[in-house]
Design a protein around this motif. Structure first.
Motif, short mmCIF file in Angstrom:
data_model
loop_
_atom_site.label_atom_id
_atom_site.label_comp_id
_atom_site.label_asym_id
_atom_site.label_seq_id
_atom_site.Cartn_x
_atom_site.Cartn_y
_atom_site.Cartn_z
N GLU A 1 0.84 -1.20 0.00
CA GLU A 1 0.00 0.00 0.00
C GLU A 1 0.88 1.25 0.00
N SER A 2 0.41 2.27 -0.71
CA SER A 2 1.05 3.58 -0.66
C SER A 2 0.30 4.46 0.33
N LEU A 3 1.05 5.19 1.13
CA LEU A 3 0.44 6.05 2.16
C LEU A 3 0.86 7.50 1.95
N GLY A 4 0.81 7.95 0.71
CA GLY A 4 1.13 9.34 0.40
C GLY A 4 2.54 9.55 -0.09
N GLU A 5 3.37 8.50 -0.10
CA GLU A 5 4.73 8.65 -0.61
C GLU A 5 4.67 9.03 -2.10
N SER A 6 5.39 10.08 -2.46
CA SER A 6 5.42 10.59 -3.84
C SER A 6 4.02 10.93 -4.34
#
Length: 539
Positions: free
Chosen positions: A453-458
């Motif tokens: 999961e991406s949590l706002g990175e980039s």
């Protein structure tokens, strides 16, 4: 129906192209200009030409669909669906290719409901529903003769091509350079991206001749147990990423419970087959590697559960995540219904402890050697706060909303870490359950997540980014194993060797098929010893 105003056909289509270019394609324009700001030398003419080229391209594509009686419902549908896609792209950087369309169409109503919030509803109303209503209030003046309509459309399409061709003559190298170095841009243009992905999905799913159903492991044989039967818990996690497991080096104690059970081994370098459940789950159970995975073949073929079942093992699948994506079609299945348990469910979803309910009775009904697969809801977003009960609100403050982009990074990470910690609690309860069974069975638990999961990175949120473009957060997943002393002895496993390999070796979903067969001592032509991650540590 009242008429707002009258407009001729060709100007209306051009107006629609402008609306799509500047309103719904605002995310791709922002991305385009963000790319340009990082270039050393940019021609001003190239910069100015970008929206004109986008409008011309959309105008060219839209004109064939500007048929009387088709135009209004067709473009109204595109406006509403395009608005939804635009919001997801702008807020979460989601890319709508064929894999994402498959993931959306295979999402159950409970999952879909979790994505609804005030922000997306307002966005869709203003940028999708309102323009669609206005379209129906416009009176379109079609050419008096049908052949004139064709001529006018062709002339407008030719004009669009001439504009695109003129820009290409001046700035082809600039467009080619940006395109080569930013291959996602063509997957961001609305409505071409999701329309193309939907057509491809429907074609592959419903309009492609199916190959004959393929059986696997018809030659499978298993070495019989020695003293006690085996009981395996195979746990499929949801949206857990390795970076947030304390056993893998994360600063927070998110594995507070399994770390106390003893002898839980965490594999630090494991990568998923896909970035969405609809891809990863069928892939990890198939005998295909990620690079040669074919979803059509997988859906029309047996998997390692079928092979294990052929050797006489009793199987059961318990699902708390809205479906097994086809991998459990041929084995007994229990699908948890959110209305069945008032204590552990809220009517829409259930905490993963619900899968431990009635487990003793279910084990008792199974005969001989037993494998129970648990499909967790785990860390499914964006409503992470709904994945754990109040007593597991450990990291605070949390993000108790579905429009996660409006939470602070601290709140978002806290909430996600609470889901990981809660998953860890459930896994520890499963280990304790297996320990109680150790006098009757040789017991083992294997846990692996489907994707990260991406949590706002980039600027990325959630998951589903095309694999070759996906960040490590979406593909680097946790995997853990626990074995009872009886199982270790029966399988002749060197635990020191396994712990060492769990730290230094790289693994992936490709290893799961043969590793599970290996743990069950199954010999078959479909078993690949080189992919059995336990083989090296067995004497």
């Amino acid at each position: 129906m009242p008429v707002l105003f009258r407009i001729k056909l060709i100007p209306l289509v051009l107006l629609l192209a402008v609306v799509f270019a500047f309103l719904l394609n605002w995310p791709v324009l922002l991305h385009f200009y963000d790319i340009l700001t990082h270039l050393e030398h940019v021609k001003i003419g190239f910069v100015i030409s970008i929206p004109f080229v986008l409008v011309a391209a959309l105008n060219f594509v839209f004109l064939p669909f500007s048929i009387r009686y088709l135009l209004k419902p067709f473009f109204a549908l595109l406006l509403v669906t395009g608005s939804m896609v635009s919001y997801s792209t702008l807020k979460y950087k989601v890319m709508f290719d064929q894999s994402m369309i498959q993931n959306i169409l295979e999402t159950n109503p409970q999952e879909a409901h979790s994505y609804l919030n005030g922000s997306i509803i307002l966005w869709v109303l203003l940028t999708g529903v309102l323009p669609a209503i206005l379209l129906f209030l416009i009176e379109i003046e079609y050419p008096a003769k049908w052949y004139k309509g064709i001529v006018y459309r062709l002339l407008s399409m030719v004009a669009s091509l001439l504009l695109i061709g003129g820009v290409a003559a001046l700035y082809y190298q600039d467009y080619a350079s940006v395109g080569r170095n930013n291959s996602t841009l063509n997957k961001e243009i609305i409505p071409a991206n999701y329309a193309y992905g939907t057509v491809r999905y429907l074609k592959d799913t419903y309009f492609t001749t199916k190959e004959p159903f393929q059986t696997l492991g018809d030659d499978a044989k298993r070495v019989a147990h020695k003293e006690k039967p085996t009981l395996m818990f195979l746990v499929i996690g949801e949206t857990a990423r390795s970076q947030n497991f304390s056993m893998n080096g994360y600063a927070r104690d998110t594995n507070a419970f399994t770390s106390q059970t003893g002898e839980v081994i965490s594999f630090k370098n494991v990568h998923s087959c896909g970035t969405a459940t609809a891809i990863s789950v069928p892939c990890m159970f198939s005998n295909m590697n990620r690079t040669d995975y074919d979803a059509r073949k997988a859906s029309n073929s047996e998997n390692f559960l079928d092979v294990v079942q052929k050797t006489g093992v009793s199987l059961l699948w318990k699902d708390n995540d809205g479906g097994c994506k086809g991998v459990c079609k041929r084995i007994p299945t229990i699908e948890i219904k959110p209305t069945d348990n008032a204590k552990l469910c809220d009517g829409d979803t259930c905490y993963d402890e619900v899968m431990l309910e009635h487990l003793d009775e279910e084990v008792a009904k199974m005969a001989g050697d037993k494998l129970i697969a648990f499909h967790m809801i785990g860390s499914h977003g964006p409503t992470y706060y709904q994945r754990y009960p109040a007593e597991d609100r450990h990291f605070m403050p949390e993000c108790a909303r579905s429009d996660i982009e409006n939470c602070t990074q601290e709140q978002l990470v806290n909430t996600y870490d609470n889901t990981i910690r809660h998953t860890d609690r459930v896994l520890a309860q499963m280990v304790e359950k297996l320990k109680k069974y150790s006098d009757q069975y040789n017991t083992v638990l294997l846990y692996v997540s489907d994707h990260g999961e991406s949590l706002g990175e980039s600027g990325l949120y959630l998951h589903g980014t095309p694999y070759k473009l996906a960040p490590d957060q979406q593909t680097h997943i946790p995997m853990q194993v626990w074995m009872s002393p009886g199982f270790i002895s029966d399988k002749h496993i060197n635990m020191a060797c396994l712990k060492n390999n769990a730290v230094k070796n790289d693994y992936s979903h490709d290893n799961l098929f043969s590793s599970v067969l290996g743990l069950w001592d199954i010999t078959s032509s479909v078993y690949n010893p080189d992919l059995d991650l336990f083989r090296e540590c067995r004497s």
